[in-house]
Design an enzyme around this catalytic site. Structure first.
Site, PDB file in Angstrom:
ATOM      1  CB  VAL A 100      -0.363  -5.942   4.118  1.00 55.21           C
ATOM      2  CG1 VAL A 100      -1.559  -5.116   4.661  1.00 55.21           C
ATOM      3  CG2 VAL A 100      -0.387  -6.146   2.751  1.00 55.21           C
ATOM      4  CE  LYS A 137      -4.315   1.250  -0.914  1.00 57.81           C
ATOM      5  NZ  LYS A 137      -3.748  -0.112  -1.024  1.00 57.81           N
ATOM      6  CE1 TYR A 183      -4.906  -1.080  -4.776  1.00 57.99           C
ATOM      7  CE2 TYR A 183      -5.393  -3.100  -4.803  1.00 57.99           C
ATOM      8  CZ  TYR A 183      -5.243  -2.143  -3.845  1.00 57.99           C
ATOM      9  OH  TYR A 183      -5.176  -2.026  -2.666  1.00 57.99           O
ATOM     10  CE1 TYR A 223      -4.863   0.300   4.260  1.00 52.49           C
ATOM     11  CE2 TYR A 223      -3.105  -0.437   5.804  1.00 52.49           C
ATOM     12  CZ  TYR A 223      -3.578  -0.288   4.516  1.00 52.49           C
ATOM     13  OH  TYR A 223      -3.039  -0.944   3.378  1.00 52.49           O
ATOM     14  CB  SER A 273      -0.789   0.189   1.220  1.00 59.17           C
ATOM     15  OG  SER A 273      -1.832  -0.984   0.999  1.00 59.17           O
TER      16      SER A 273
END
Lengths: 320, 320, 320, 320
Positions: free
Chosen positions: A269, A75, A199, A251, A72
């Site tokens: 992660v 991102k 993605y 998160y 992530s």
């Protein structure tokens, strides 16, 4: 409050080495992510840290040169690239608020009619991938993403781990659900498989702590790439991406990270975290074990130690 | 990135005056809160701003000397006081994450078994009030709170507006629901009426922008009260309160405030906002009209302008 | 309470004709479903009704011979067939409770870990389709479903409307989201496209009111097909399917349907409703306009009238 | 399908005795409610059953004459009484749909703006109590409720257990939260304490199975009190209350109760269930242990047995 003003380069190298030593020995290392098979195989004893100062000085410790799946953290780079494509129009399709809920994002999508809360949760990053896909083939969008990260890091040997990308695609039913659901609201414009292809490949970028810290320098330096003087984004956009990392980068543990560390950061992660000290340093840490919120347990602790010893929190009065 | 380093005191006075002038003329002023009758009567044309620098220099503009109901901004002072009473034990009863949900807090309480997400939403502040009540009478706890704010501001004439406190008690069924609900989980220890009495009176503190900026100085100055050198909280606790203000200070508009302004801040439905520039300034703005998230519309815009012209965002590289 | 005991066949024909006449003239007809293009084209003035008594006597009125898309009414037949395949094991994968929430089912799936609340909401029927698929090709499962409905109705010319099935597949992103999401919990065992293929084709069954009422006879008759004496399901299973239709057959309007009509029933967005009067009659109505809960507006009203004049509610003391 | 037509009174007495015997010996009895101290003290070995036929014949078994706290079963009588006061206006303040959600009712209240889903969940029954209070004192409303239940049962010695009522008031913070929350939406018109006073006292009605079955006769008999011929409610209203009991009478286990038993029923956390066989019988069972949905474990099983042996399910074709 004061000592940090005189922090020397050699002091910093010592601090980074101390932290790596403490982390190598830490008993409670969290639990590596198990749902993507290649990630589950990573040795939980790993710990790496890289601190790159504004002047380019680089401090490495532990497994800082070993590549891991940035997941992530990608991102951040994908958002930066997509903002370059469509500008602030992007914010019509993605929000800017913390998801703030232990029960995760598909619920939120229902209440908010297919608009994900921010670009750093999966649903938001899938919309970003949909924007990156634009009128291209997935292969082209993935290629552009890879070139962008190589440019940011200034290293041409960064690659995408195909095994990881394939494993994510094979088990990514929840992401497929998010994408299909947003498509039912008109907020995904391409075939779900094509958007998810972009993605999943972005998530599968393999980088070392050193490379990741290099790639994060533009966020430390007001949007410029220090090594080349090339502007990546405007100073305002760099500030805003940092703000999003602060409020949404971990998160449903973003508040906790701000509370303990006090820096803009983005976790993955795979156990990596990229943290930005505006004007000061770009920092990457990696330790595969995760805490109950899905963020690297020792990575967070290492950053907390770094900030304690350097006074680098953005909430610290005497940063300067 | 650079000009702000040389920002002079007279520059700053000019900036504050310019902003006040722009805000006085702004056509779209938002909508004042209507649910508490005394608040609904406030003139929506009001705008005030106070900036107090680290050295004590004070810049005022507009209605900076007029008192208004600080409402939820009091949650910052109540949290500070309660942490002084029970220390980090407080975090067993209140979380540290953004609520992050447009559908508000009673839902979250059900899922998270009576533990509110953070001390800056109503449910969290009611727990804080319950802690402040401790073994005392509500009258005593309210008195302590008032004395604390007077000490922070260094002004003895700050008062609680009884009309506002009574109006809140008379219409505060939702807060009574939150309190009763948390009591059903054992997270409120006193009679709901007594705890809410403390809560409503803290919200009804009446202060001017100047007084509010004075009261916020300890968060700018690493926990010290600059005028007296007295330590209010540790440097770490001051950083942490700032971090909470950044991630949770504007309800479900906290991400947006961080994105646009980039400072720790806390808003109230009376139209006030307290914002902290660590090491630099304590800032208070007031304009009664609210945006759709319940935060002062012009107050937010005024802070955005201030940061644009001063480079004071904590995400700005060259702060220093 | 009493008059209905002597209800004659000719009385019933008159009642059905009266109701059809009233419905033909009704001004407020609801709104046809718009999201599947072929459904949106149906004439909202249509109204049909068929009542088939236990002895086989058939009362038709209005457009009772015109075919329409039965949509979710197929969920009753699919459930019956799937219970035949796997028995009560089915209930490990699907619940038996009303969904009971205006905010629809993907939220519930998150809280209940991929187990849909009942077989009559979309998520539940997709699991049922997954069971019907079993080890077969979608084409085979669809063929079996079609044969089963033809057997129930005793008519060989019932078909699946391919245009409708294709339109559903082309726009069914929300159903794809539900299926992918349940697959992420392991509650869908096949490729999402294959399972949805079975689901969409079952929904696209085209039947007339007469055919639908014929197909429902086994639920009126304790599980037997009256015309042939063949047992379709046990008496207990027939009762239980009726119970599920009562509590879950009208989405989040099931309580209202029970309140007004008092019969087990299942609606479809095509505007059809199948209602069962145990031991008495199988009833089908059709009118394309839907109420705000997605159930046929005039279909519901027609059934309410029927029950008022016949005393056929299961909650009526003197049924018998 | 057929044998039940010839069910004799002596057969029925035997069935009831058999069931009581089986239940007395059942090993898995569920867990009595613990949150109201007086309820937690009840002997879990208790089991009682009363079946009163349309002709007044009464079959008792086990502890059918022992009083217990009827708790939520009182919601049926309170609803009936409130409908008598305000008629169908009541439905503007309370819905008619199953709550259908394992996460309970305060969430629903937020989404549905203070309108509870149905009168048989706590929130709905609190609104009903608010209606019963009307312009009276709580004492008067409680007195009226008690007289009404005595009339229904035809017994003057039914009482309210003050110890239970006081215990509920002392621990009823969740109910206070529901009431305050609905008051914030304007759906509770009186002081929360007064409305809850009525509610708690109704819940504390102490009745035996025999008395409860007597009190339920009007719902079996189309709204008439069979012993006196007095009309309590219209036939339509009796049907509708039965329908609500079917879809909403067992909280989030209503679908399961309909599936297994197939009768309108209402449970209480005291372990009682009232079930109605329209035109046939009024049935009450009692066993203190609850299942995971909060409904009497053996009470449900006993009713399932009764229906299996009598064919009394409303979904049974040959009832008559």
């Amino acid at each position: 409050m004061g000592a940090e003003i005189d922090l020397s380069t050699s002091d910093l190298s010592g601090i980074v080495a101390d932290i790596a030593e403490e982390m190598k020995a830490a008993p409670d290392r969290g639990t590596p992510a198990a749902y993507i098979p290649p990630l589950a195989k990573v040795d939980p004893a790993k710990f790496g840290m890289a601190v790159i100062e504004a002047d380019g000085t680089c401090h490495l410790a532990g497994d800082a040169e070993e590549t891991f799946s940035i997941q992530s953290i990608s991102k951040v780079f994908a958002l930066t690239l997509a903002l370059g494509h469509v500008g602030d129009q992007l914010w019509k399709r993605v929000g800017r608020e913390p998801s703030g809920s232990a029960f995760n994002s598909i619920v939120q999508l229902e209440f908010e009619h297919g608009i994900p809360r921010n670009p750093f949760i999966n649903a938001g990053a899938i919309v970003v991938a949909d924007i990156l896909l634009g009128r291209n083939e997935p292969r082209e969008a993935i290629g552009e993403m890879l070139r962008f990260v190589r440019t940011l890091a200034g290293e041409d040997d960064i690659v995408i781990d195909r095994e990881v990308a394939d494993a994510e695609a094979a088990t990514g039913y929840r992401n497929a659900a998010l994408a299909s659901y947003m498509r039912s609201f008109g907020n995904i414009h391409h075939d779900v498989e094509r958007t998810l292809g972009v993605y999943f490949h972005a998530c599968a970028l393999a980088m070392s702590c050193r490379q990741l810290a290099l790639a994060g320098r533009y966020l430390m330096a007001g949007g410029m790439l220090p090594s080349t003087g090339r502007r990546i984004v405007s100073a305002q956009r760099a500030r805003r991406i940092n703000a999003l990392m602060m409020t949404c980068g971990h998160y449903d543990g973003s508040g906790e990270f701000a509370f303990r560390v006090g820096l803009p950061g983005k976790s993955g992660v795979g156990g990596g975290i990229l943290a930005i000290v505006p004007g000061r340093a770009s920092v990457a840490v990696w330790s595969p074990g995760l805490n109950e919120r899905g963020n690297s347990q020792l990575g967070t602790l290492a950053l907390e130690r770094l900030v304690q010893r350097t006074g680098w929190s953005v909430f610290e009065p005497a940063l300067g």
